[in-house]
Design a protein around this motif. Structure first.
Motif, PDB file in Angstrom:
ATOM      1  N   ILE A 186      16.213  -1.602   0.385  1.00 52.12           N
ATOM      2  CA  ILE A 186      16.903  -2.277  -0.715  1.00 52.12           C
ATOM      3  C   ILE A 186      15.954  -3.221  -1.451  1.00 52.12           C
ATOM      4  O   ILE A 186      16.002  -3.328  -2.678  1.00 52.12           O
ATOM      5  CB  ILE A 186      18.153  -3.018  -0.188  1.00 52.12           C
ATOM      6  CG1 ILE A 186      19.195  -1.993   0.290  1.00 52.12           C
ATOM      7  CG2 ILE A 186      18.735  -3.929  -1.275  1.00 52.12           C
ATOM      8  CD1 ILE A 186      20.368  -2.595   1.042  1.00 52.12           C
ATOM      9  N   SER A 187      15.065  -3.863  -0.711  1.00 54.23           N
ATOM     10  CA  SER A 187      14.172  -4.856  -1.327  1.00 54.23           C
ATOM     11  C   SER A 187      13.226  -4.263  -2.362  1.00 54.23           C
ATOM     12  O   SER A 187      12.771  -4.971  -3.260  1.00 54.23           O
ATOM     13  CB  SER A 187      13.374  -5.599  -0.250  1.00 54.23           C
ATOM     14  OG  SER A 187      12.336  -4.792   0.260  1.00 54.23           O
ATOM     15  N   VAL A 188      12.923  -2.984  -2.258  1.00 54.69           N
ATOM     16  CA  VAL A 188      12.007  -2.352  -3.226  1.00 54.69           C
ATOM     17  C   VAL A 188      12.739  -1.448  -4.218  1.00 54.69           C
ATOM     18  O   VAL A 188      12.092  -0.803  -5.049  1.00 54.69           O
ATOM     19  CB  VAL A 188      10.875  -1.560  -2.523  1.00 54.69           C
ATOM     20  CG1 VAL A 188      10.060  -2.458  -1.630  1.00 54.69           C
ATOM     21  CG2 VAL A 188      11.416  -0.367  -1.775  1.00 54.69           C
ATOM     22  N   ALA A 189      14.048  -1.419  -4.176  1.00 59.56           N
ATOM     23  CA  ALA A 189      14.823  -0.479  -4.994  1.00 59.56           C
ATOM     24  C   ALA A 189      14.457  -0.542  -6.474  1.00 59.56           C
ATOM     25  O   ALA A 189      14.310   0.489  -7.121  1.00 59.56           O
ATOM     26  CB  ALA A 189      16.319  -0.710  -4.802  1.00 59.56           C
ATOM     27  N   LYS A 190      14.314  -1.730  -7.011  1.00 61.94           N
ATOM     28  CA  LYS A 190      14.027  -1.875  -8.444  1.00 61.94           C
ATOM     29  C   LYS A 190      12.536  -1.815  -8.762  1.00 61.94           C
ATOM     30  O   LYS A 190      12.166  -1.728  -9.921  1.00 61.94           O
ATOM     31  CB  LYS A 190      14.621  -3.173  -8.967  1.00 61.94           C
ATOM     32  CG  LYS A 190      16.132  -3.155  -9.016  1.00 61.94           C
ATOM     33  CD  LYS A 190      16.685  -4.400  -9.658  1.00 61.94           C
ATOM     34  CE  LYS A 190      18.197  -4.322  -9.717  1.00 61.94           C
ATOM     35  NZ  LYS A 190      18.767  -5.515 -10.336  1.00 61.94           N
ATOM     36  N   TYR A 191      11.700  -1.884  -7.737  1.00 65.96           N
ATOM     37  CA  TYR A 191      10.247  -1.946  -7.944  1.00 65.96           C
ATOM     38  C   TYR A 191       9.501  -0.844  -7.198  1.00 65.96           C
ATOM     39  O   TYR A 191       8.311  -0.961  -6.957  1.00 65.96           O
ATOM     40  CB  TYR A 191       9.724  -3.319  -7.496  1.00 65.96           C
ATOM     41  CG  TYR A 191      10.524  -4.462  -8.075  1.00 65.96           C
ATOM     42  CD1 TYR A 191      10.342  -4.842  -9.398  1.00 65.96           C
ATOM     43  CD2 TYR A 191      11.480  -5.130  -7.318  1.00 65.96           C
ATOM     44  CE1 TYR A 191      11.079  -5.870  -9.952  1.00 65.96           C
ATOM     45  CE2 TYR A 191      12.227  -6.160  -7.866  1.00 65.96           C
ATOM     46  CZ  TYR A 191      12.027  -6.520  -9.183  1.00 65.96           C
ATOM     47  OH  TYR A 191      12.769  -7.527  -9.732  1.00 65.96           O
ATOM     48  N   TYR A 192      10.219   0.197  -6.832  1.00 67.64           N
ATOM     49  CA  TYR A 192       9.626   1.243  -5.993  1.00 67.64           C
ATOM     50  C   TYR A 192       8.365   1.844  -6.605  1.00 67.64           C
ATOM     51  O   TYR A 192       7.471   2.266  -5.878  1.00 67.64           O
ATOM     52  CB  TYR A 192      10.650   2.344  -5.684  1.00 67.64           C
ATOM     53  CG  TYR A 192      11.007   3.188  -6.885  1.00 67.64           C
ATOM     54  CD1 TYR A 192      10.274   4.325  -7.198  1.00 67.64           C
ATOM     55  CD2 TYR A 192      12.072   2.837  -7.703  1.00 67.64           C
ATOM     56  CE1 TYR A 192      10.586   5.094  -8.305  1.00 67.64           C
ATOM     57  CE2 TYR A 192      12.390   3.597  -8.807  1.00 67.64           C
ATOM     58  CZ  TYR A 192      11.648   4.725  -9.108  1.00 67.64           C
ATOM     59  OH  TYR A 192      11.958   5.481 -10.200  1.00 67.64           O
ATOM     60  N   GLN A 193       8.262   1.854  -7.943  1.00 66.52           N
ATOM     61  CA  GLN A 193       7.100   2.453  -8.602  1.00 66.52           C
ATOM     62  C   GLN A 193       5.805   1.724  -8.224  1.00 66.52           C
ATOM     63  O   GLN A 193       4.726   2.286  -8.339  1.00 66.52           O
ATOM     64  CB  GLN A 193       7.240   2.411 -10.139  1.00 66.52           C
ATOM     65  CG  GLN A 193       8.463   3.093 -10.673  1.00 66.52           C
ATOM     66  CD  GLN A 193       9.633   2.129 -10.882  1.00 66.52           C
ATOM     67  OE1 GLN A 193       9.784   1.127 -10.195  1.00 66.52           O
ATOM     68  NE2 GLN A 193      10.487   2.455 -11.822  1.00 66.52           N
ATOM     69  N   HIS A 194       5.929   0.472  -7.797  1.00 67.17           N
ATOM     70  CA  HIS A 194       4.763  -0.356  -7.480  1.00 67.17           C
ATOM     71  C   HIS A 194       4.457  -0.391  -5.984  1.00 67.17           C
ATOM     72  O   HIS A 194       3.600  -1.159  -5.548  1.00 67.17           O
ATOM     73  CB  HIS A 194       4.982  -1.782  -7.988  1.00 67.17           C
ATOM     74  CG  HIS A 194       5.315  -1.833  -9.446  1.00 67.17           C
ATOM     75  ND1 HIS A 194       4.398  -1.531 -10.436  1.00 67.17           N
ATOM     76  CD2 HIS A 194       6.481  -2.104 -10.074  1.00 67.17           C
ATOM     77  CE1 HIS A 194       4.985  -1.635 -11.605  1.00 67.17           C
ATOM     78  NE2 HIS A 194       6.248  -1.980 -11.426  1.00 67.17           N
ATOM     79  N   THR A 195       5.177   0.398  -5.212  1.00 71.16           N
ATOM     80  CA  THR A 195       5.017   0.350  -3.752  1.00 71.16           C
ATOM     81  C   THR A 195       4.773   1.756  -3.191  1.00 71.16           C
ATOM     82  O   THR A 195       5.355   2.124  -2.171  1.00 71.16           O
ATOM     83  CB  THR A 195       6.253  -0.284  -3.091  1.00 71.16           C
ATOM     84  OG1 THR A 195       7.409   0.500  -3.416  1.00 71.16           O
ATOM     85  CG2 THR A 195       6.472  -1.717  -3.549  1.00 71.16           C
ATOM     86  N   LYS A 196       3.893   2.487  -3.847  1.00 67.91           N
ATOM     87  CA  LYS A 196       3.659   3.893  -3.504  1.00 67.91           C
ATOM     88  C   LYS A 196       3.446   4.100  -2.004  1.00 67.91           C
ATOM     89  O   LYS A 196       4.104   4.936  -1.388  1.00 67.91           O
ATOM     90  CB  LYS A 196       2.448   4.405  -4.294  1.00 67.91           C
ATOM     91  CG  LYS A 196       1.963   5.772  -3.886  1.00 67.91           C
ATOM     92  CD  LYS A 196       0.852   6.286  -4.764  1.00 67.91           C
ATOM     93  CE  LYS A 196      -0.366   5.411  -4.735  1.00 67.91           C
ATOM     94  NZ  LYS A 196      -1.480   5.936  -5.535  1.00 67.91           N
ATOM     95  N   TRP A 197       2.532   3.366  -1.420  1.00 71.45           N
ATOM     96  CA  TRP A 197       2.196   3.597  -0.011  1.00 71.45           C
ATOM     97  C   TRP A 197       3.314   3.155   0.922  1.00 71.45           C
ATOM     98  O   TRP A 197       3.523   3.755   1.984  1.00 71.45           O
ATOM     99  CB  TRP A 197       0.867   2.942   0.340  1.00 71.45           C
ATOM    100  CG  TRP A 197      -0.251   3.625  -0.386  1.00 71.45           C
ATOM    101  CD1 TRP A 197      -0.979   3.147  -1.433  1.00 71.45           C
ATOM    102  CD2 TRP A 197      -0.719   4.962  -0.159  1.00 71.45           C
ATOM    103  NE1 TRP A 197      -1.879   4.094  -1.877  1.00 71.45           N
ATOM    104  CE2 TRP A 197      -1.742   5.221  -1.109  1.00 71.45           C
ATOM    105  CE3 TRP A 197      -0.384   5.974   0.724  1.00 71.45           C
ATOM    106  CZ2 TRP A 197      -2.425   6.431  -1.179  1.00 71.45           C
ATOM    107  CZ3 TRP A 197      -1.054   7.185   0.663  1.00 71.45           C
ATOM    108  CH2 TRP A 197      -2.067   7.399  -0.276  1.00 71.45           C
ATOM    109  N   LEU A 198       4.066   2.139   0.540  1.00 70.17           N
ATOM    110  CA  LEU A 198       5.215   1.726   1.339  1.00 70.17           C
ATOM    111  C   LEU A 198       6.278   2.826   1.348  1.00 70.17           C
ATOM    112  O   LEU A 198       6.891   3.086   2.393  1.00 70.17           O
ATOM    113  CB  LEU A 198       5.805   0.415   0.817  1.00 70.17           C
ATOM    114  CG  LEU A 198       6.988  -0.154   1.594  1.00 70.17           C
ATOM    115  CD1 LEU A 198       6.622  -0.408   3.052  1.00 70.17           C
ATOM    116  CD2 LEU A 198       7.478  -1.430   0.919  1.00 70.17           C
ATOM    117  N   ILE A 199       6.456   3.493   0.223  1.00 73.07           N
ATOM    118  CA  ILE A 199       7.409   4.608   0.169  1.00 73.07           C
ATOM    119  C   ILE A 199       6.935   5.725   1.103  1.00 73.07           C
ATOM    120  O   ILE A 199       7.744   6.366   1.781  1.00 73.07           O
ATOM    121  CB  ILE A 199       7.576   5.136  -1.273  1.00 73.07           C
ATOM    122  CG1 ILE A 199       7.940   4.007  -2.241  1.00 73.07           C
ATOM    123  CG2 ILE A 199       8.605   6.257  -1.327  1.00 73.07           C
ATOM    124  CD1 ILE A 199       9.046   3.098  -1.811  1.00 73.07           C
TER     125      ILE A 199
END
Length: 132
Positions: free
Chosen positions: A56-69
């Protein structure tokens, strides 16, 4: 898949993880840890909730967290594989005899993990290909 749909997917993934609190009756149901004491201990169930909060914490910013995804995809792969192995080596009727919620939990948690493994993998590949 558009970005609004992907954002909703992250929120749904998180809420699905947090549903473990319902199945475990807020960590007071002894049947779930009884049948998988390593992965589904109360500590393990709490960590599932924490993973949900991370989604949930990256839902709006997922584009900036490639490796976390990518990490999310690997995490779901591990849980999905664990469930598949578990389901092939255990009898769900024994769990249903003890507790309906625990039986439902063990029946579906891996399906959820496999679906979100596919979702996170898709998002990771999509972001990776856009960042070339």
């Amino acid at each position: 898949m558009n970005s609004k749909t992907i954002t909703k997917g992250f929120v749904i993934a998180g809420l699905m993880n947090m549903s473990v609190m319902v199945f475990s009756r807020f960590f007071s149901n002894p049947v779930i840890p009884e049948f998988d004491p390593v992965v589904m201990s109360n500590f393990g169930l709490l960590m599932i909730v924490i993973w949900g909060l991370a989604y949930i914490s990256v839902a709006k910013y997922y584009q900036h967290t490639k490796w976390l995804i990518g990490v999310f995809a690997v995490e779901k792969l591990i849980y999905g594989f664990n469930w598949t192995t578990w389901i092939l080596n255990n009898d769900l009727s024994n769990i249903y005899d003890k507790d309906l919620f625990a039986g439902l939990f063990f029946s579906v948690y891996g399906i959820n993990d496999w679906l979100f493994f596919l979702f996170f993998s898709y998002v990771f590949i999509q972001i990776f290909s856009l960042k070339k």
